[in-house]
Motif scaffolding. Structure first.
Motif, mmCIF file in Angstrom:
data_model
loop_
_atom_site.group_PDB
_atom_site.id
_atom_site.type_symbol
_atom_site.label_atom_id
_atom_site.label_comp_id
_atom_site.label_asym_id
_atom_site.label_seq_id
_atom_site.Cartn_x
_atom_site.Cartn_y
_atom_site.Cartn_z
ATOM 1 N N ALA A 264 -20.225 -26.247 -9.941
ATOM 2 C CA ALA A 264 -18.947 -26.021 -8.635
ATOM 3 C C ALA A 264 -20.289 -24.515 -7.550
ATOM 4 N N GLN A 265 -20.317 -23.253 -8.820
ATOM 5 C CA GLN A 265 -20.558 -22.041 -8.822
ATOM 6 C C GLN A 265 -21.817 -22.880 -7.756
ATOM 7 N N ALA A 268 -22.022 -23.654 -4.515
ATOM 8 C CA ALA A 268 -21.478 -22.637 -3.219
ATOM 9 C C ALA A 268 -22.583 -22.012 -3.384
ATOM 10 N N GLU A 272 -24.522 -22.106 0.845
ATOM 11 C CA GLU A 272 -24.814 -20.940 1.526
ATOM 12 C C GLU A 272 -26.364 -20.898 2.172
ATOM 13 N N THR A 422 -18.788 -24.601 1.401
ATOM 14 C CA THR A 422 -18.660 -24.545 0.471
ATOM 15 C C THR A 422 -17.408 -23.672 0.007
ATOM 16 N N GLU A 423 -16.598 -23.619 0.829
ATOM 17 C CA GLU A 423 -15.349 -23.511 1.129
ATOM 18 C C GLU A 423 -14.915 -24.564 -0.563
ATOM 19 N N ALA A 425 -15.985 -25.907 -2.716
ATOM 20 C CA ALA A 425 -16.773 -25.693 -3.838
ATOM 21 C C ALA A 425 -16.348 -24.804 -4.572
ATOM 22 N N ARG A 426 -15.771 -23.464 -3.491
ATOM 23 C CA ARG A 426 -15.506 -22.266 -3.655
ATOM 24 C C ARG A 426 -13.621 -23.402 -5.053
ATOM 25 N N GLU A 427 -13.245 -23.985 -3.681
ATOM 26 C CA GLU A 427 -11.119 -24.682 -4.674
ATOM 27 C C GLU A 427 -12.109 -25.359 -5.920
ATOM 28 N N GLU A 429 -14.204 -25.189 -8.249
ATOM 29 C CA GLU A 429 -14.158 -24.465 -8.707
ATOM 30 C C GLU A 429 -12.793 -23.472 -9.563
ATOM 31 N N LEU A 430 -12.239 -22.992 -9.004
ATOM 32 C CA LEU A 430 -11.204 -22.489 -8.828
ATOM 33 C C LEU A 430 -10.482 -23.958 -9.569
#
Length: 487
Positions: A264-265, A268, A272, A422-423, A425-427, A429-430
């Motif tokens: 996921a990182q 992201a 970008e 992107t958002e 992917a960050r979610e 990851e979390l």
């Protein structure tokens, strides 16, 4: 006895047949309305041609009157245009009413009146040119042209009256067809609704009666199964082995969750970079769009220049008319001078030679004028062709501009989607990190559950007996719905 499925099938079949009948009637009604609308449009075209023919004759008469009053040939332009258009108008009108014998007879009469009117106009024009204003006015006051126009108006009114009668008849046909279609659709829909309601009531009542007894048995068996389940919840030894396997699987899931977090990182980061590339692409598309707008302005400028060139060629044609007229007048003067020189005898020989040279020069001027006129007509044709090609190119440029606008909008949407990705992917990851923590907690809970499953063995016999009863009840329910399968 009919099964529940067979009853539903019969109900759907009857409903399908009813809907098919209603659809057929609606289709035939729409087809009839379509044909009638085409006939109405055809009648309007005929009325337009009748009015156009009358208007052409009025234009011709107006141009003739203007010429008679002023003697200026420019006033004859409407007359000349009408002479060329009247024959075509009559031909098209005859083709449009080829299926109507009454209108064909009226067109024959109208054609004769049109020919008589044009001949009368031509006669007065020639009389004005040869005998002057008074003679032409006297001929106009004779009333022949008015009588001819009055007769033609009567014929035109008869044609319009018949076409309007056809319009009324077709409107009545449309109303009758629409009324029949409405009645059929409304009555058929009401019948379908009544049938569906009755069928639903019968099916519901039949299903309720047949299943009520089975539901009571299922309720009693469910009570017994609940009691057995409460006893079986104490534990089952056989589940301990499965719990061990689940623990191993949870450990593998934990490692997989960590790998997903790392992926996921990376996603992201790639998102970008994609967003930056999409923004650069949108800027490039905007520059291309501005370039196409410049091309569009240049094409419009070329069209304006071409139109100005056409106007200049028309002005040159007017000047050539004057030169041609001067050449004719010079030729006439030269001929008169030659005659006078011949009458003067020896004293006029040299003057006659000069007059003959002037006449030859006038002939050459007239010939050159005709050649120049031909070249000007060629130039006009080329200008018109260029204008049409330029307009086609302009339309293509407009289409290209719209397409570039769509591409720019697509790039904007892509950039928004990439930002959303992107958002997300960050979610992810979390969420993956939180899932890892949850999996560890689940692993501990499963270890505790493995101990509790050993206590469920005692109630397994009673659970088996209750399950057997439920199997018998399920066979009874299956026999109610599909007796062949149950047998």
């Amino acid at each position: 006895m009919w099964t529940f499925g067979r009853k539903i099938a019969i109900g759907f079949a009857v409903s399908f047949l009813l809907l098919l009948g209603i659809g057929s009637v609606a289709y035939r009604s729409l087809d009839s309305l379509t044909r009638t609308s085409y006939a109405v449009a055809h009648t309007h075209v005929v009325l337009e041609h009748v009015a156009g023919l009358l208007g052409q004759l009025k234009d011709a008469e107006t141009g003739q009157r203007g010429f008679v009053i002023t003697g200026d040939e420019a006033y004859l332009e409407p007359y000349q245009a009408a002479v060329g258009a009247v024959a075509r108008q009559v031909k098209e009108l005859r083709e449009l009413t080829a299926d109507n014998p009454n209108q064909q007879r009226r067109i024959d009469a109208a054609q004769a009146l049109v020919s008589a009117k044009l001949a009368e106009l031509r006669r007065i024009i020639d009389l004005r040119r040869q005998a002057g204003l008074d003679a032409a006015v006297k001929a106009v006051l004779g009333g022949e042209g008015k009588r001819t126009m009055d007769e033609f108006r009567q014929v035109a009114e008869q044609m319009e009256r018949e076409e309007r009668d056809l319009l009324k008849q077709r409107a009545d046909d449309v109303e009758a067809t629409a009324a029949g279609a409405r009645s059929t659709i409304v009555l058929g829909t009401l019948f379908c609704l009544l049938f569906v309601g009755a069928a639903g009531y019968v099916l519901t009542r039949s299903l309720t009666t047949q299943i009520a007894a089975a539901v009571q048995h299922v309720q009693r068996s469910s009570t017994e199964l609940q009691s057995a389940a409460n006893q079986q919840a104490a534990g089952a030894r056989e589940s301990s082995t499965s719990m061990t396997e689940i623990t191993t699987t949870i450990s593998e899931l934990l490692a997989t969750s960590r790998q997903i977090a790392e992926s996921a990182q990376r996603v992201a980061g790639v998102a970008e970079q994609t967003a930056s590339a999409a923004g650069a692409g949108a800027g490039t598309v905007q520059v291309a769009k501005e370039s196409i707008a410049g091309i569009r302005q240049q094409v419009d400028l070329v069209v304006n220049h071409m139109l100005e060139l056409g106007k200049k060629s028309q002005q040159i044609g007017a000047v050539l008319d004057i030169v041609s007229e001067l050449a004719e007048q010079t030729n006439i003067l030269a001929i008169n001078a030659t005659i006078e020189a011949t009458g003067a005898g020896e004293a006029g020989k040299r003057f006659g030679v000069v007059a003959d040279e002037i006449r030859k020069l006038a002939d050459r001027v007239a010939g050159s004028t005709k050649e120049i006129r031909t070249l000007i007509e060629d130039v006009r044709g080329a200008v018109n062709t260029t204008v049409m090609a330029t307009e086609t190119g302009s339309k293509a440029v407009d289409a290209g501009a719209r397409q570039f606008g769509d591409v720019a909008a697509s790039f904007t949407r892509i950039a928004a989607l990439v930002a959303t990705t992107t958002e997300a992917a960050r979610e992810i990851e979390l969420s993956t990190k939180q899932q890892t923590t949850a999996v560890e907690q689940v692993n501990i809970a499963i270890s505790n559950t493995a101990q509790a499953t050993k206590e469920t063995e005692a109630s397994s016999g009673q659970t088996f007996q209750t399950a057997s009863q439920l199997a018998g009840l399920s066979k009874e329910l299956l026999r109610l719905v599909q007796p062949q399968v149950a047998a």
